[in-house]
Design a protein around this motif. Structure first.
Motif, short mmCIF file in Angstrom:
data_model
loop_
_atom_site.label_atom_id
_atom_site.label_comp_id
_atom_site.label_asym_id
_atom_site.label_seq_id
_atom_site.Cartn_x
_atom_site.Cartn_y
_atom_site.Cartn_z
N GLU A 401 48.58 67.43 75.47
CA GLU A 401 48.15 68.31 76.55
C GLU A 401 47.51 67.50 77.67
O GLU A 401 47.61 67.86 78.84
N ARG A 404 50.94 65.37 79.37
CA ARG A 404 52.06 66.04 80.03
C ARG A 404 53.21 65.05 80.27
O ARG A 404 53.56 64.76 81.42
N ASN A 425 54.50 69.54 75.02
CA ASN A 425 54.07 69.87 76.37
C ASN A 425 54.79 68.97 77.39
O ASN A 425 54.22 68.53 78.38
#
Length: 572
Positions: A401, A404, A425
């Protein structure tokens, strides 16, 4: 660069519908430097909010759809949009800014509609005309960029012998439009000491004359690095360099771009950006992603990533390259190419640029340090390589997270791979300009119709709720964002075919991919990507509304003005 001229005007009649100034008091006075009115404001705020006006103060947005009478400064500049449309400043989700600036001084070998090199004789003629009568420094090479074998009449690469027609005394290098291949002349091969006995470098190939070991001048992937000294052979002065980068910034601003990426920055480029920032040369934001080896070298010197821009520049993360290009038939695929390159077998699938063990080693370090990584993955086998590497190290980190990670190009990504990306993600950044520029080539030569229709699978990504981005990979394709949106929505090839009707994006999704989604990719969604009070006033004024115009007319929309931090940096 065009500077904004402040024109004192008496406040006119009130307009607007809803106060969006962060206050519940609709009559509260708001200080503003400029108010854009009488147009269409597409905010991209997630609620599909639109308006007719927008106000700016000190480089930030202070009001949307607020009546003019609410602005307290009698010297406010009123800008009549004349029914035109404002959207957020476009964000370059992937490209190579330094290469664009550098290419300004090289021969443009692009085929039509960008250039005129539609055959090998025309390419040779362009090189001859560009370099004719130019004074060359000692040891300077002749350089051209943008040639495209898939669009040459001969449907093949030029060779050393074609370039020898330009000169046999001066070294020459021309770079493929993909920047994954290059061709050199006989003099360059001599200087580089490349001959029949030279072995292919790891992750690359010295192409030979069929049936022999004699190099034909074509250098693929890592082999092309041998000739890159030619691109830097011209004398560099501070004045010439600054002029080239200013011209490149003006070029990007003319397409509505306010944030630029340098997606494979060298240590020299990093130091140059820093120096230009300190001299106030940069007026657009530049986010650099050094290659993994450059990043390692810069780390020794004390450079590190930052979420904050200093004088419009920051190092945002690190770039790794896992394969080549599909149009050049060097992307790493799980299924063979429709028509393999000359000299390759029918089961040829391209090749990887890095090993899985090396990739795991580097990614583990980036995850541990919280460093964002963007990974060049054109072929689906290279996407497998990336995802498998993450599978092997994912239990060691919960930083995804914070990272990215970005799959750059992601052209042939399968649905099962997109599903795996969600778990990490990961953001696929699609090179959807391919649908026009090489769509027919992909059908006829590279993949066949079934696989070609799935390149840049934006609909599949949307169905999974993925915040994908799109890009032009400049200088591979010029940084025309309007045309990029048109390609993402219409997926029309040069010959007029629709390449994958079921993968089309909506106009709103295409606009998201170059605004708020791109800001999210950069961790800048709180500052950019949408027009909301408190955000940076990066704005583009367009001649029409891309959400209401007929989709097949999107490419006719013109960029009329570009504003960076509330300052006009381009005016048509």
């Amino acid at each position: 660069m065009n500077k904004k001229i402040m024109i004192p005007i008496t406040l006119l009649c009130a307009f607007g519908l809803v106060a969006c100034n962060g206050s519940s008091n609709k009559n509260e006075k708001i200080a503003a430097d400029a108010v854009f009115y009488n147009g269409h404001v597409i905010t991209m705020d997630g609620n599909r909010t639109t308006g007719t006006s927008l106000a700016v103060k000190d480089g930030k947005i202070v009001g949307i759809d607020v009546p003019v009478s609410n602005y307290s400064d009698s010297e406010v500049e009123l800008i009549d949009l004349k029914n035109n449309t404002i959207v957020p400043g476009f964000i370059d989700a992937h490209g190579h800014f330094a290469m664009v600036a550098q290419s300004i001084n090289f021969a443009n070998l692009s085929p039509s509609p960008v250039g005129t090199s539609d055959s090998i004789p025309l390419l040779v003629q362009t090189m001859q005309e560009f370099w004719k009568d130019k004074e060359l420094a000692e040891d300077q090479w002749l350089v051209g960029t943008g040639y495209d074998d898939s669009l040459l009449a001969e449907k093949t690469h030029p060779t050393r012998y074609d370039l020898d027609q330009v000169s046999t005394e001066i070294p020459i290098v021309i770079v493929h439009v993909s920047f994954h291949l290059a061709v050199v002349n006989s003099k360059a091969l001599e200087l580089l000491e490349i001959d029949e006995t030279t072995e292919d470098p790891a992750g690359g190939k010295i192409v030979r004359i069929e049936g022999t070991n004699t190099p034909n001048g074509v250098l693929e992937e890592t082999a092309m690095y041998l000739a890159m000294e030619g691109l830097n052979s011209a004398p560099q002065t501070p004045e010439n360099t600054i002029n080239a980068f200013n011209m490149a910034q003006d070029y990007y601003a003319s397409f509505g771009i306010t944030t630029i990426q340098d997606g494979a920055a060298s240590p020299e480029s990093i130091r140059l950006y820093e120096a230009m920032g300190n001299k106030d040369v940069l007026f657009l934001d530049v986010a650099a992603y050094p290659t993994w080896d450059a990043y390692t070298m810069l780390g020794i010197e004390g450079y590190k990533t930052s979420q904050e821009y200093a004088n419009h520049f920051r190092i945002a993360g690190v770039k790794m390259i896992l394969d080549g290009s599909p149009q050049g038939k060097t992307a790493f695929m799980t299924q063979p190419y429709l028509n393999p390159p000359i000299g390759e077998s029918n089961d040829y699938v391209g090749y990887a640029s890095l090993t899985k063990s090396f990739l795991e080693q580097k990614l583990r370090g980036y995850l541990d340090s919280g460093t964002q990584f963007i990974i060049h993955t054109n072929g689906d086998a290279s996407v497998d390589l990336l995802l498998d590497a993450l599978d092997d190290i994912s239990l060691e980190s919960d930083n995804f997270e914070l990272i990215r990670p970005v799959s750059i190009h992601s052209q042939t990504t399968r649905d099962d791979q997109l599903e795996r990306m969600v778990g990490y993600n990961m953001i696929p950044s699609f090179f959807s300009a391919h649908t026009f520029f090489w769509g027919d080539w992909h059908i006829d030569e590279v993949f066949g119709i079934e696989r070609a229709e799935r390149i840049s699978p934006t609909r599949s990504a949307s169905n999974l709720g993925i915040q994908y981005t799109t890009h032009n990979d400049s200088p591979v394709v010029d940084p025309d964002i309007i045309r990029l949106m048109y390609n993402t929505v219409n997926r029309r090839t040069r010959s007029g075919k629709t390449l994958g009707n079921d993968q089309k994006a909506t106009p709103y999704e295409a606009l998201k991919s170059v605004t708020i989604n791109a800001a999210y990719q950069y961790f800048e969604e709180d500052l950019k990507g949408s027009l909301e009070v408190g955000k940076i006033a990066d704005l583009v004024i367009l001649s029409d509304n891309p959400l209401t115009v007929s989709p097949d007319k999107i490419n006719e929309i013109e960029v009329l003005s570009t504003y960076k931090n509330g300052i006009n940096v381009y005016l048509k």
